[in-house]
Design a protein around this motif. Structure first.
Motif, PDB file in Angstrom:
ATOM      1  N   GLN A 295       0.891  -0.877  -0.457  1.00 31.62           N
ATOM      2  CA  GLN A 295      -0.001  -0.469  -0.249  1.00 31.62           C
ATOM      3  C   GLN A 295       0.638   1.261   0.221  1.00 31.62           C
ATOM      4  OE1 GLN A 295      -3.782   0.011  -0.001  1.00 31.62           O
ATOM      5  NE2 GLN A 295      -2.925  -1.697  -1.106  1.00 31.62           N
TER       6      GLN A 295
ATOM      7  N   ASP B 156       8.362   8.624   8.242  1.00 32.08           N
ATOM      8  CA  ASP B 156       8.548   9.377   9.614  1.00 32.08           C
ATOM      9  C   ASP B 156      10.200  10.513   9.710  1.00 32.08           C
ATOM     10  OD1 ASP B 156       6.044   9.767  10.332  1.00 32.08           O
ATOM     11  OD2 ASP B 156       5.974   8.242  11.774  1.00 32.08           O
TER      12      ASP B 156
ATOM     13  N   THR C 209       1.438  13.665   1.060  1.00 36.88           N
ATOM     14  CA  THR C 209       0.694  12.662   0.537  1.00 36.88           C
ATOM     15  C   THR C 209      -0.511  11.954   1.168  1.00 36.88           C
ATOM     16  OG1 THR C 209       0.670  10.663   0.073  1.00 36.88           O
ATOM     17  CG2 THR C 209       1.607  11.078   2.445  1.00 36.88           C
TER      18      THR C 209
ATOM     19  N   PHE D 185       4.912   4.153   6.566  1.00 36.77           N
ATOM     20  CA  PHE D 185       4.719   5.241   7.263  1.00 36.77           C
ATOM     21  C   PHE D 185       6.006   5.957   8.395  1.00 36.77           C
ATOM     22  CE2 PHE D 185       0.664   6.076   5.020  1.00 36.77           C
ATOM     23  CZ  PHE D 185       0.922   7.254   5.228  1.00 36.77           C
ATOM     24  N   SER D 186       5.776   4.857   8.674  1.00 40.62           N
ATOM     25  CA  SER D 186       7.378   4.394  10.159  1.00 40.62           C
ATOM     26  C   SER D 186       8.588   5.067   8.912  1.00 40.62           C
ATOM     27  CB  SER D 186       7.684   3.122  10.560  1.00 40.62           C
ATOM     28  OG  SER D 186       8.480   2.491  10.035  1.00 40.62           O
TER      29      SER D 186
ATOM     30  N   ASN E 189      -0.243  -0.821   5.932  1.00 40.59           N
ATOM     31  CA  ASN E 189       1.595   0.573   5.054  1.00 40.59           C
ATOM     32  C   ASN E 189       2.180   1.209   6.570  1.00 40.59           C
ATOM     33  OD1 ASN E 189      -0.325   2.449   5.950  1.00 40.59           O
ATOM     34  ND2 ASN E 189      -1.012   3.096   3.703  1.00 40.59           N
ATOM     35  N   GLU E 190       2.384   0.042   7.908  1.00 43.81           N
ATOM     36  CA  GLU E 190       2.529   1.200   8.575  1.00 43.81           C
ATOM     37  C   GLU E 190       4.278   0.961   9.140  1.00 43.81           C
ATOM     38  OE1 GLU E 190       0.120   0.385  13.238  1.00 43.81           O
ATOM     39  OE2 GLU E 190       1.561  -1.184  12.284  1.00 43.81           O
ATOM     40  N   ARG E 191       4.513   0.146   7.886  1.00 44.97           N
ATOM     41  CA  ARG E 191       6.209  -0.420   8.402  1.00 44.97           C
ATOM     42  C   ARG E 191       6.279   1.124   7.430  1.00 44.97           C
ATOM     43  NH1 ARG E 191       9.161  -4.379   4.709  1.00 44.97           N
ATOM     44  NH2 ARG E 191      11.041  -3.379   4.823  1.00 44.97           N
TER      45      ARG E 191
ATOM     46  N   GLU F  62      -3.713   7.381   3.096  1.00 41.59           N
ATOM     47  CA  GLU F  62      -3.903   7.196   4.725  1.00 41.59           C
ATOM     48  C   GLU F  62      -3.167   6.356   5.342  1.00 41.59           C
ATOM     49  OE1 GLU F  62      -8.451   6.425   5.595  1.00 41.59           O
ATOM     50  OE2 GLU F  62      -8.607   8.633   4.114  1.00 41.59           O
ATOM     51  N   LYS F  63      -2.877   6.091   6.249  1.00 43.39           N
ATOM     52  CA  LYS F  63      -2.240   5.652   7.248  1.00 43.39           C
ATOM     53  C   LYS F  63      -3.295   3.879   7.370  1.00 43.39           C
ATOM     54  CE  LYS F  63       1.258   4.648  10.915  1.00 43.39           C
ATOM     55  NZ  LYS F  63       2.290   5.798  11.862  1.00 43.39           N
ATOM     56  N   THR F  64      -2.556   2.731   6.860  1.00 40.58           N
ATOM     57  CA  THR F  64      -2.979   1.869   8.215  1.00 40.58           C
ATOM     58  C   THR F  64      -2.386   0.891   8.394  1.00 40.58           C
ATOM     59  OG1 THR F  64      -3.287   0.313   5.662  1.00 40.58           O
ATOM     60  CG2 THR F  64      -4.680   2.018   5.532  1.00 40.58           C
ATOM     61  N   LYS F  65      -2.814  -0.019   8.726  1.00 36.17           N
ATOM     62  CA  LYS F  65      -2.316  -1.875   9.132  1.00 36.17           C
ATOM     63  C   LYS F  65      -1.291  -1.773   8.419  1.00 36.17           C
ATOM     64  CE  LYS F  65      -4.765  -2.882  13.326  1.00 36.17           C
ATOM     65  NZ  LYS F  65      -5.735  -3.859  13.548  1.00 36.17           N
TER      66      LYS F  65
END
Length: 203
Positions: free
Chosen positions: A109, A170, A154, A166-167, A162-164, A157-160
């Motif tokens: 994602q 950050d 972007t 988005f980290s 694509n958590e990795r 939206e952050k989801t489970k």
């Protein structure tokens, strides 16, 4: 709207020639190290280009002067996404040799813009870590803008899933806000030079 047809010239590949689809072109450059190819708007332009060898077309013709050639003493970065959002990965290579310097992914994602942004920040961090004064090329105006603004704009939206990813975004933002760099970020001129050396070959 009907997609505009393109023609592809392969100067160096599994089989050189002019191809009327990206799928046919991709077969000729897949797993071929140092493949030389470029897309053209029509068959006439492709025929003119193919009648010359790669160097003659890009260097000796009026398309590129010596001053317009890329700085090969550099690194290049790129990203690829299968879908938007979709499976995304990014990498950095030596511009001259295409030697792989780093590769991350695949990520679930993701988007191409996020990948281009992460690739550029990753490249900047690598160059600083190695005390290198090489410039860095990207073909993404969006990535250049995000890096300069130190902001990932972007709409994803952050989801489970694509958590990795988005980290990593950050971490990239933290790096940009806590580090200075003198690296020249340069826009790769795809229309003149062909695909960026870090290209994944998906078009």
């Amino acid at each position: 709207m009907q997609k505009k047809a393109k023609y592809y010239v392969v100067w160096q590949g599994n089989k050189s020639g002019i191809y009327s689809s990206w799928e046919e072109c991709k077969k000729q450059i897949k797993n071929y190290k140092g493949a030389k190819y470029k897309s053209f708007a029509n068959n006439e332009e492709a025929k003119v280009a193919f009648s010359k060898n790669y160097k003659d077309y890009f260097v000796k013709s009026n398309i590129i002067t010596s001053k317009e050639l890329p700085d090969y003493n550099s690194i290049s970065v790129d990203a690829a996404s299968s879908g938007n959002p979709g499976i995304m990965e990014y990498q950095g290579v030596d511009t001259k040799t295409k030697k792989l310097l780093f590769h991350l992914g695949p990520f679930k994602q993701g988007t191409n813009n996020i990948g281009e942004f992460l690739a550029l920040v990753h490249g900047l961090a690598e160059l600083k870590k190695n005390n290198s004064d090489k410039p860095i090329y990207t073909d993404s105006i969006t990535a250049i803008s995000w890096v300069k603004k130190k902001k990932c704009n972007t709409k994803l939206e952050k989801t489970k899933e694509n958590e990795r990813l988005f980290s990593l975004v950050d971490r990239a933002l933290i790096w940009l806000n806590t580090n200075s760099y003198s690296t020249n970020i340069l826009k790769w001129k795809t229309k003149i030079w062909g695909e960026i050396p870090a290209d994944f070959g998906r078009k």
